[in-house]
Scaffold this motif. Structure first.
Motif, mmCIF file in Angstrom:
data_model
loop_
_atom_site.group_PDB
_atom_site.id
_atom_site.type_symbol
_atom_site.label_atom_id
_atom_site.label_comp_id
_atom_site.label_asym_id
_atom_site.label_seq_id
_atom_site.Cartn_x
_atom_site.Cartn_y
_atom_site.Cartn_z
ATOM 1 N N GLY A 163 58.928 -98.806 80.692
ATOM 2 C CA GLY A 163 58.975 -99.223 79.301
ATOM 3 C C GLY A 163 58.880 -98.014 78.074
ATOM 4 O O GLY A 163 58.525 -98.340 77.144
ATOM 5 N N GLN A 164 58.916 -96.815 78.599
ATOM 6 C CA GLN A 164 58.804 -95.714 77.858
ATOM 7 C C GLN A 164 60.241 -95.164 77.309
ATOM 8 O O GLN A 164 60.970 -95.280 78.147
ATOM 9 C CB GLN A 164 58.006 -94.731 78.191
ATOM 10 N N THR A 165 60.331 -94.549 76.361
ATOM 11 C CA THR A 165 61.445 -93.708 75.722
ATOM 12 C C THR A 165 60.862 -92.339 75.851
ATOM 13 O O THR A 165 59.963 -91.643 75.510
ATOM 14 C CB THR A 165 61.943 -93.949 74.620
ATOM 15 N N VAL A 166 61.697 -91.338 76.757
ATOM 16 C CA VAL A 166 61.506 -89.981 76.689
ATOM 17 C C VAL A 166 62.459 -89.362 75.791
ATOM 18 O O VAL A 166 63.571 -89.495 75.852
ATOM 19 C CB VAL A 166 61.596 -89.467 78.186
ATOM 20 N N GLU A 167 61.942 -88.655 75.083
ATOM 21 C CA GLU A 167 62.686 -87.864 73.673
ATOM 22 C C GLU A 167 62.441 -86.365 73.826
ATOM 23 O O GLU A 167 61.271 -85.859 74.056
ATOM 24 C CB GLU A 167 62.274 -88.426 72.282
ATOM 25 N N PHE A 168 63.406 -85.691 73.726
ATOM 26 C CA PHE A 168 63.293 -84.397 73.316
ATOM 27 C C PHE A 168 64.527 -83.830 72.473
ATOM 28 O O PHE A 168 65.604 -84.406 72.326
ATOM 29 C CB PHE A 168 63.177 -83.585 74.585
ATOM 30 N N THR A 169 64.574 -82.794 71.977
ATOM 31 C CA THR A 169 65.337 -82.115 71.229
ATOM 32 C C THR A 169 65.958 -81.023 71.975
ATOM 33 O O THR A 169 65.331 -80.003 72.228
ATOM 34 C CB THR A 169 65.016 -81.699 69.723
ATOM 35 N N ASP A 170 67.193 -81.070 72.155
ATOM 36 C CA ASP A 170 67.818 -80.029 73.047
ATOM 37 C C ASP A 170 68.393 -78.937 72.385
ATOM 38 O O ASP A 170 68.862 -79.121 71.040
ATOM 39 C CB ASP A 170 69.054 -80.627 73.940
ATOM 40 N N LEU A 171 68.046 -77.739 72.508
ATOM 41 C CA LEU A 171 68.681 -76.598 71.885
ATOM 42 C C LEU A 171 69.965 -76.620 71.624
ATOM 43 O O LEU A 171 70.595 -75.882 70.645
ATOM 44 C CB LEU A 171 67.994 -75.430 72.483
ATOM 45 N N VAL A 172 70.859 -76.995 72.375
ATOM 46 C CA VAL A 172 72.221 -77.344 72.360
ATOM 47 C C VAL A 172 72.711 -78.450 71.990
ATOM 48 O O VAL A 172 73.722 -78.602 71.122
ATOM 49 C CB VAL A 172 73.057 -76.589 73.756
ATOM 50 N N ARG A 173 72.258 -79.457 72.488
ATOM 51 C CA ARG A 173 72.941 -80.780 72.279
ATOM 52 C C ARG A 173 72.077 -81.713 71.302
ATOM 53 O O ARG A 173 72.459 -82.890 71.263
ATOM 54 C CB ARG A 173 73.140 -81.459 73.740
ATOM 55 N N GLY A 174 71.064 -81.228 70.720
ATOM 56 C CA GLY A 174 70.385 -81.981 69.607
ATOM 57 C C GLY A 174 69.453 -83.053 70.414
ATOM 58 O O GLY A 174 69.233 -82.861 71.706
ATOM 59 N N PRO A 175 69.050 -84.303 69.420
ATOM 60 C CA PRO A 175 68.152 -85.239 69.882
ATOM 61 C C PRO A 175 68.642 -85.944 71.306
ATOM 62 O O PRO A 175 69.725 -86.348 71.303
ATOM 63 C CB PRO A 175 68.082 -86.004 68.826
ATOM 64 N N GLN A 176 67.845 -86.292 72.320
ATOM 65 C CA GLN A 176 68.039 -86.577 73.586
ATOM 66 C C GLN A 176 67.065 -87.890 73.730
ATOM 67 O O GLN A 176 65.939 -87.621 73.651
ATOM 68 C CB GLN A 176 67.819 -85.755 74.673
ATOM 69 N N ARG A 225 62.539 -86.476 83.630
ATOM 70 C CA ARG A 225 61.570 -86.462 84.524
ATOM 71 C C ARG A 225 60.482 -85.337 84.316
ATOM 72 O O ARG A 225 59.438 -85.615 84.885
ATOM 73 C CB ARG A 225 62.254 -86.416 85.967
ATOM 74 N N GLN A 226 61.195 -84.146 84.117
ATOM 75 C CA GLN A 226 60.176 -82.928 84.122
ATOM 76 C C GLN A 226 59.247 -83.135 82.623
ATOM 77 O O GLN A 226 57.884 -82.936 82.915
ATOM 78 C CB GLN A 226 61.012 -81.680 83.969
ATOM 79 N N VAL A 227 59.582 -83.804 81.938
ATOM 80 C CA VAL A 227 58.815 -83.970 80.601
ATOM 81 C C VAL A 227 57.742 -84.751 80.997
ATOM 82 O O VAL A 227 56.410 -84.688 80.685
ATOM 83 C CB VAL A 227 59.643 -84.273 79.504
ATOM 84 N N LEU A 228 58.186 -85.979 81.596
ATOM 85 C CA LEU A 228 56.969 -86.986 82.224
ATOM 86 C C LEU A 228 55.865 -86.421 83.077
ATOM 87 O O LEU A 228 54.765 -86.795 83.042
ATOM 88 C CB LEU A 228 57.816 -87.855 82.846
ATOM 89 N N PRO A 238 58.310 -76.875 77.634
ATOM 90 C CA PRO A 238 59.187 -75.972 76.887
ATOM 91 C C PRO A 238 60.378 -76.519 76.222
ATOM 92 O O PRO A 238 60.532 -77.923 76.377
ATOM 93 C CB PRO A 238 59.750 -75.074 78.237
ATOM 94 N N HIS A 239 60.949 -75.748 75.414
ATOM 95 C CA HIS A 239 61.950 -76.211 74.626
ATOM 96 C C HIS A 239 63.312 -76.091 75.808
ATOM 97 O O HIS A 239 63.388 -74.962 76.335
ATOM 98 C CB HIS A 239 62.401 -75.357 73.373
ATOM 99 N N TYR A 240 64.129 -77.026 75.646
ATOM 100 C CA TYR A 240 65.058 -76.977 76.868
ATOM 101 C C TYR A 240 66.535 -77.084 75.914
ATOM 102 O O TYR A 240 66.745 -77.488 75.019
ATOM 103 C CB TYR A 240 65.061 -78.214 77.650
ATOM 104 N N GLY A 241 67.425 -76.147 76.715
ATOM 105 C CA GLY A 241 68.807 -75.913 75.996
ATOM 106 C C GLY A 241 69.441 -76.046 77.030
ATOM 107 O O GLY A 241 69.598 -75.272 77.971
ATOM 108 N N HIS A 242 70.670 -77.133 77.310
ATOM 109 C CA HIS A 242 71.438 -77.437 78.431
ATOM 110 C C HIS A 242 72.863 -76.754 78.078
ATOM 111 O O HIS A 242 73.561 -77.144 77.176
ATOM 112 C CB HIS A 242 71.504 -78.815 78.725
ATOM 113 N N LEU A 243 73.300 -75.905 78.844
ATOM 114 C CA LEU A 243 74.628 -75.187 78.588
ATOM 115 C C LEU A 243 75.843 -75.920 78.920
ATOM 116 O O LEU A 243 75.679 -76.236 80.306
ATOM 117 C CB LEU A 243 74.589 -73.737 79.100
ATOM 118 N N ALA A 244 76.664 -76.003 78.248
ATOM 119 C CA ALA A 244 77.889 -76.648 79.008
ATOM 120 C C ALA A 244 78.697 -75.679 79.915
ATOM 121 O O ALA A 244 78.263 -74.432 80.151
ATOM 122 C CB ALA A 244 79.054 -76.407 77.845
ATOM 123 N N LEU A 245 79.226 -76.398 80.929
ATOM 124 C CA LEU A 245 79.469 -75.921 82.170
ATOM 125 C C LEU A 245 80.505 -75.007 81.606
ATOM 126 O O LEU A 245 81.213 -74.989 80.845
ATOM 127 C CB LEU A 245 79.934 -76.629 83.215
#
Ligand code: GLU
Length: 468
Positions: A163-176, A225-228, A238-245
């Motif tokens: 029942g939790q929501t994991v949130e983070f702001t991706d450096l490339v893709r914005g809020p997740q 998963r890693q944030v949890l 850390p701040h994560y940024g996921h690069l388009a392939l």
């Protein structure tokens, strides 16, 4: 925006040679750190004992150095969080498994690979996303003890809260946002005792003080998963940024056929390191300048804000464009080294600089330099069909005049051609083409004036004579 005390990292698994995709991740991470005078760290993720090989580690260190992507912390350099190979960090991981055990966040899982596969198939067949069904989470303490006593070696699973929501702001893709209910309990230590990627990767980033993680988009769903996990351990996220392939030239997945090559292969073909940097820095990242930039300039203009969300398409024509530019900019020493022994053995010592200056505008690869070295200094001159035609059309008298003009003016190109013009009444192409064809066996190529000065006098005479 300024970023203080930034630390980025590249964390390859040494299961193969560096390819365009992962070397671009290394480059972006190195540029981001350099942009903010931070630290670029290299960590070897060799937890997969079967597939990791020492030769791949050596190769990737060598490739990164060749590209000029020197790390400030990592293998061979050391640093405050050594060791930097995960296979040497097992004692560190033990401590964190212990912490998770003490806080009741992990449990041993005895499910066999077959049981897991059957469960996954059943869920898929029922139209549900496959997640761990939680069988071993429900074992009683007595059950667990009994299984351990039977000598079974369990994996360790992290218990994902409901029942939790994991949130983070991706450096490339914005809020997740990810719902924890969609994430099954996952393995953090395999049954053979080795750490799972999610765990070792996240724990190391935190312990090593990594502030910014740039990595492929294929890792995006691993991040919640890693944030949890990090939150459960009270470690910094850390701040994560996921690069388009990167996709291939045909728009499909990057493959050998669509242009994917290892750094080794590109290097063997003669691509220059700064060329790859200029090309890759613009693959999925935009710069204001589309001109050549050195590594400091590439860093100065680098920003996660300029990273694209759409896949970047590999384009060989762009790469070749930068290669042509790189060859024009390289120093004589660099090019003389780059052309290879085939060229170095053929070009007379006293004209090596003149040779490079002559062919530089006409070459992109060492093979091109070899082509011209053979045309200029080879004993037997192989002539192209076009050059035979040009020689025949000019007629043997033309070459008699050319010889006489050369005897009179030598390599003084303006004087020689003016004299030949007077003698033959020819000008423009009909004058230059047969001369070029006789001297080089080709109807195209480097500046004729330079060729005339470069070739030994006896070669010139012999080649003109051969057409008389
Ligand atoms: N070893 C992982 C890989 O090569 C690293 C992923 C990451 O950068 O976090 O895919």
């Amino acid at each position: 925006m300024t970023i203080a005390n930034i630390k980025t990292r590249f964390a390859p698994s040494p299961t193969g040679f560096l390819h365009l995709g992962n070397v671009r991740t290394a480059l972006f991470s190195a540029l981001l750190a350099r942009r903010w005078q931070g630290i670029f760290l290299l960590r070897i993720e060799d937890t997969d004992r079967e597939r990791s090989r020492a030769e791949y580690v050596d190769a990737l260190l060598d490739d990164l150095r060749w590209l000029g992507l020197q790390w400030q912390e990592g293998p061979e350099r050391g640093g405050p969080q050594a060791p930097y190979a995960q296979s040497e960090r097992e004692a560190i991981y033990e401590e964190y498994y212990g912490q998770l055990e003490d806080t009741g966040r992990i449990y041993p899982c005895f499910c066999t690979p077959t049981e897991l596969t059957v469960s996954r198939k059943a869920q898929l067949a029922a139209g549900r996303p496959p997640r761990y069904s939680g069988t071993c989470a429900r074992l009683s303490p007595a059950d667990r003890r009994a299984r351990l006593e039977r000598g079974l070696s369990p994996s360790l699973r992290f218990q994902v809260p409901n029942g939790q929501t994991v949130e983070f702001t991706d450096l490339v893709r914005g809020p997740q946002r990810f719902a924890s209910d969609d994430i099954g309990d996952f393995v953090i230590r395999r049954a053979d005792g080795t750490p799972q990627f999610f765990f070792a990767n996240a724990v190391d980033d935190a312990l090593m003080g990594v502030t910014h993680v740039l990595r492929g988009e294929d890792h995006l769903t691993n991040t919640p998963r890693q944030v949890l996990l990090l939150e459960a351990l009270g470690l910094p996220v850390p701040h994560y940024g996921h690069l388009a392939l990167i996709v291939g030239s045909d728009g499909g997945p990057l493959s050998k056929r669509s242009g994917d090559l290892s750094v080794r292969e590109l290097r063997a073909q003669g691509y220059l390191p700064e060329v790859l940097l200029n090309y890759l820095a613009r693959l999925g990242h935009s710069y204001e300048q589309d001109t050549w930039l050195n590594v400091n300039e590439l860093a100065a203009g680098f920003s996660p804000d300029h990273l694209g969300r759409a896949p970047a398409r590999f384009d060989e024509a762009h790469l070749l464009h930068w290669q042509a530019e790189g060859v024009q900019r390289a120093t004589y020493e660099q090019l003389w080294d780059w052309v290879g022994t085939g060229v170095r053995d053929q070009v007379p010592e006293e004209v090596t600089e003149a040779f490079i200056a002559t062919v530089r505008p006409n070459i992109r690869f060492p093979a091109d330099a070899l082509f011209w070295a053979e045309r200029f200094f080879g004993v037997e001159l192989a002539r192209s069909v076009e050059s035979e035609t040009a020689i025949t059309a000019a007629g043997s008298g033309f070459f008699g005049h050319a010889l006489a003009a050369y005897d009179q003016y030598g390599a003084d190109y303006p004087a020689l051609t003016a004299n030949l013009r007077e003698r033959t009444g020819l000008k423009g192409k009909p004058l230059f083409m047969p001369l070029r064809a006789a001297l080089t066996g080709e109807t195209h190529g480097p500046e004729l004036a330079r060729i005339l000065a470069l070739l030994p006098a006896e070669t010139i005479r012999r080649r003109l004579q051969a057409c008389c």
